[in-house]
Design a protein around this motif. Structure first.
Motif, mmCIF file in Angstrom:
data_model
loop_
_atom_site.group_PDB
_atom_site.id
_atom_site.type_symbol
_atom_site.label_atom_id
_atom_site.label_comp_id
_atom_site.label_asym_id
_atom_site.label_seq_id
_atom_site.Cartn_x
_atom_site.Cartn_y
_atom_site.Cartn_z
ATOM 1 N N ARG A 15 49.067 69.750 25.042
ATOM 2 C CA ARG A 15 49.036 69.727 26.506
ATOM 3 C C ARG A 15 47.601 69.748 26.986
ATOM 4 N NH1 ARG A 15 50.940 74.535 28.720
ATOM 5 N NH2 ARG A 15 50.344 75.563 26.804
ATOM 6 N N VAL A 16 47.379 69.242 28.190
ATOM 7 C CA VAL A 16 46.047 69.239 28.805
ATOM 8 C C VAL A 16 46.171 69.735 30.232
ATOM 9 C CG1 VAL A 16 44.159 67.782 29.627
ATOM 10 C CG2 VAL A 16 45.137 67.367 27.397
ATOM 11 N N LYS A 17 45.292 70.628 30.625
ATOM 12 C CA LYS A 17 45.163 71.049 32.030
ATOM 13 C C LYS A 17 43.859 70.425 32.513
ATOM 14 C CE LYS A 17 45.653 73.508 35.802
ATOM 15 N NZ LYS A 17 46.109 72.803 36.941
ATOM 16 N N GLU A 18 43.989 69.385 33.316
ATOM 17 C CA GLU A 18 42.849 68.589 33.746
ATOM 18 C C GLU A 18 41.917 69.368 34.669
ATOM 19 O OE1 GLU A 18 45.254 65.615 35.425
ATOM 20 O OE2 GLU A 18 45.770 64.743 33.488
ATOM 21 N N PHE A 19 40.677 68.934 34.710
ATOM 22 C CA PHE A 19 39.696 69.526 35.617
ATOM 23 C C PHE A 19 39.879 68.908 37.002
ATOM 24 C CE2 PHE A 19 37.745 65.915 33.466
ATOM 25 C CZ PHE A 19 37.248 65.158 34.527
ATOM 26 N N PRO A 20 39.432 69.608 38.035
ATOM 27 C CA PRO A 20 39.520 69.039 39.392
ATOM 28 C C PRO A 20 38.630 67.793 39.497
ATOM 29 C CG PRO A 20 38.843 71.351 39.455
ATOM 30 C CD PRO A 20 38.874 70.941 38.022
ATOM 31 N N GLU A 21 39.087 66.812 40.217
ATOM 32 C CA GLU A 21 38.338 65.559 40.376
ATOM 33 C C GLU A 21 36.963 65.826 40.987
ATOM 34 O OE1 GLU A 21 38.637 61.552 43.125
ATOM 35 O OE2 GLU A 21 40.487 62.394 42.310
ATOM 36 N N ILE A 22 35.963 65.133 40.449
ATOM 37 C CA ILE A 22 34.613 65.166 41.020
ATOM 38 C C ILE A 22 34.538 63.960 41.945
ATOM 39 C CG2 ILE A 22 32.139 65.052 40.551
ATOM 40 C CD1 ILE A 22 32.754 66.221 37.756
ATOM 41 N N GLU A 23 34.490 64.202 43.230
ATOM 42 C CA GLU A 23 34.538 63.109 44.199
ATOM 43 C C GLU A 23 33.294 62.229 44.145
ATOM 44 O OE1 GLU A 23 35.715 64.405 48.104
ATOM 45 O OE2 GLU A 23 37.316 65.645 47.271
ATOM 46 N N VAL A 24 32.108 62.842 44.099
ATOM 47 C CA VAL A 24 30.859 62.075 44.058
ATOM 48 C C VAL A 24 29.869 62.791 43.157
ATOM 49 C CG1 VAL A 24 28.900 61.217 45.411
ATOM 50 C CG2 VAL A 24 31.180 61.206 46.409
ATOM 51 N N LEU A 25 29.232 62.026 42.264
ATOM 52 C CA LEU A 25 28.140 62.534 41.430
ATOM 53 C C LEU A 25 26.934 61.640 41.704
ATOM 54 C CD1 LEU A 25 27.187 64.561 39.307
ATOM 55 C CD2 LEU A 25 27.955 62.963 37.546
ATOM 56 N N PRO A 26 25.973 62.149 42.498
ATOM 57 C CA PRO A 26 24.813 61.326 42.861
ATOM 58 C C PRO A 26 24.000 60.899 41.635
ATOM 59 C CG PRO A 26 24.947 63.282 44.247
ATOM 60 C CD PRO A 26 25.942 63.457 43.142
ATOM 61 N N ALA A 27 23.249 59.811 41.792
ATOM 62 C CA ALA A 27 22.380 59.312 40.724
ATOM 63 C C ALA A 27 21.377 60.392 40.328
ATOM 64 C CB ALA A 27 21.652 58.061 41.199
ATOM 65 N N GLY A 28 21.210 60.574 39.015
ATOM 66 C CA GLY A 28 20.259 61.562 38.497
ATOM 67 C C GLY A 28 20.772 62.988 38.485
ATOM 68 N N GLU A 29 21.988 63.216 38.919
ATOM 69 C CA GLU A 29 22.553 64.567 38.990
ATOM 70 C C GLU A 29 23.513 64.832 37.835
ATOM 71 O OE1 GLU A 29 21.966 67.005 41.476
ATOM 72 O OE2 GLU A 29 20.351 65.666 42.077
ATOM 73 N N SER A 30 23.802 66.123 37.615
ATOM 74 C CA SER A 30 24.764 66.557 36.596
ATOM 75 C C SER A 30 25.797 67.475 37.232
ATOM 76 C CB SER A 30 24.064 67.315 35.470
ATOM 77 O OG SER A 30 23.210 66.455 34.764
ATOM 78 N N ALA A 31 26.976 67.517 36.624
ATOM 79 C CA ALA A 31 28.041 68.424 37.067
ATOM 80 C C ALA A 31 28.793 68.906 35.834
ATOM 81 C CB ALA A 31 28.992 67.721 38.022
ATOM 82 N N THR A 32 29.229 70.158 35.879
ATOM 83 C CA THR A 32 29.962 70.743 34.764
ATOM 84 C C THR A 32 31.326 71.214 35.244
ATOM 85 O OG1 THR A 32 27.882 71.459 33.756
ATOM 86 C CG2 THR A 32 29.881 72.512 32.959
ATOM 87 N N VAL A 33 32.357 70.897 34.460
ATOM 88 C CA VAL A 33 33.729 71.315 34.768
ATOM 89 C C VAL A 33 34.340 71.916 33.512
ATOM 90 C CG1 VAL A 33 34.092 69.608 36.594
ATOM 91 C CG2 VAL A 33 34.656 69.028 34.241
ATOM 92 N N VAL A 34 35.450 72.628 33.678
ATOM 93 C CA VAL A 34 36.164 73.212 32.545
ATOM 94 C C VAL A 34 37.612 72.742 32.599
ATOM 95 C CG1 VAL A 34 36.922 75.348 31.438
ATOM 96 C CG2 VAL A 34 34.666 75.237 32.498
ATOM 97 N N MET A 35 38.114 72.334 31.450
ATOM 98 C CA MET A 35 39.511 71.944 31.344
ATOM 99 C C MET A 35 40.138 72.706 30.185
ATOM 100 S SD MET A 35 39.176 68.165 29.600
ATOM 101 C CE MET A 35 40.846 68.019 29.049
ATOM 102 N N GLY A 36 41.444 72.734 30.139
ATOM 103 C CA GLY A 36 42.152 73.418 29.064
ATOM 104 C C GLY A 36 42.899 72.424 28.205
#
Length: 184
Positions: free
Chosen positions: A114-135
């Motif tokens: 099974r997978v518990k998905e991470f919340p959608e990242i609506e926008v990731l600007p150029a040159g930026e990073s984002a971290t999410v956690v999923m199960g």
């Protein structure tokens, strides 16, 4: 009769005593801090993994058209479901334009996984990073979880495969409890 002075018989100078602090390496001292042989149980917050966590590439920036994705097993409990392993995913947008609507779709999983998905990242600007956690519940298997990582314009087929050690749950016990379990 005279008293003998042992220093009179010593032909070589006595060796210098090295202080313990200079002999032990700082990493050894750090490793030994907090060590005790009492029957107190250590909480998970007391023990943290040493060193950095090993990251694995999920999507190469060339294949991902500027989107680079890595994952690691954070070794933290996945609170919504204790049967799942927490997987930390880091998105890095090295493209000149923003990435939109980063999400997972249509997971191709082995039976029982099974997978518990991470919340959608609506926008990731150029040159930026984002971290999410999923199960992910790997169902006590080292089989890969095959997923579709999607943006607003593309779908990428990716796989998360756990090393065996990442599927084990830490157990905190006293020395006496350990010896009892070891004897079984």
């Amino acid at each position: 009769m005279s008293l003998l002075d042992f220093d009179d018989f010593e032909s070589t100078p006595s060796p210098q005593v090295t202080p313990v602090g200079n002999f032990l390496s700082s990493s050894l001292v750090t490793d030994l801090e907090g060590l005790s042989l009492t029957d107190t149980v250590l909480s998970p917050a007391t023990i943290s993994p040493s060193g950095s966590l090993k990251s694995y590439e999920l999507l190469h920036r060339i294949t991902g058209e500027g989107l680079w994705v890595e994952y690691c097993f954070s070794r933290q409990p996945f609170l919504p479901d204790p049967h799942m392993v927490a997987v930390q995913i880091q998105f890095t947008n090295s493209a000149a334009t923003e990435a939109k609507s980063l999400r997972l779709e249509e997971a191709k999983l082995q039976s029982g996984m099974r997978v518990k998905e991470f919340p959608e990242i609506e926008v990731l600007p150029a040159g930026e990073s984002a971290t999410v956690v999923m199960g992910v519940d790997f169902c006590d298997s080292t089989q890969a979880a095959n997923l579709q990582l999607c943006t607003h314009s593309r779908k990428f087929f990716v796989s998360i495969q756990p090393p065996v050690g990442e599927l084990m749950t830490p157990s905190f016990m006293t020395e006496n409890e350990f010896k009892k379990e070891q004897g079984k």
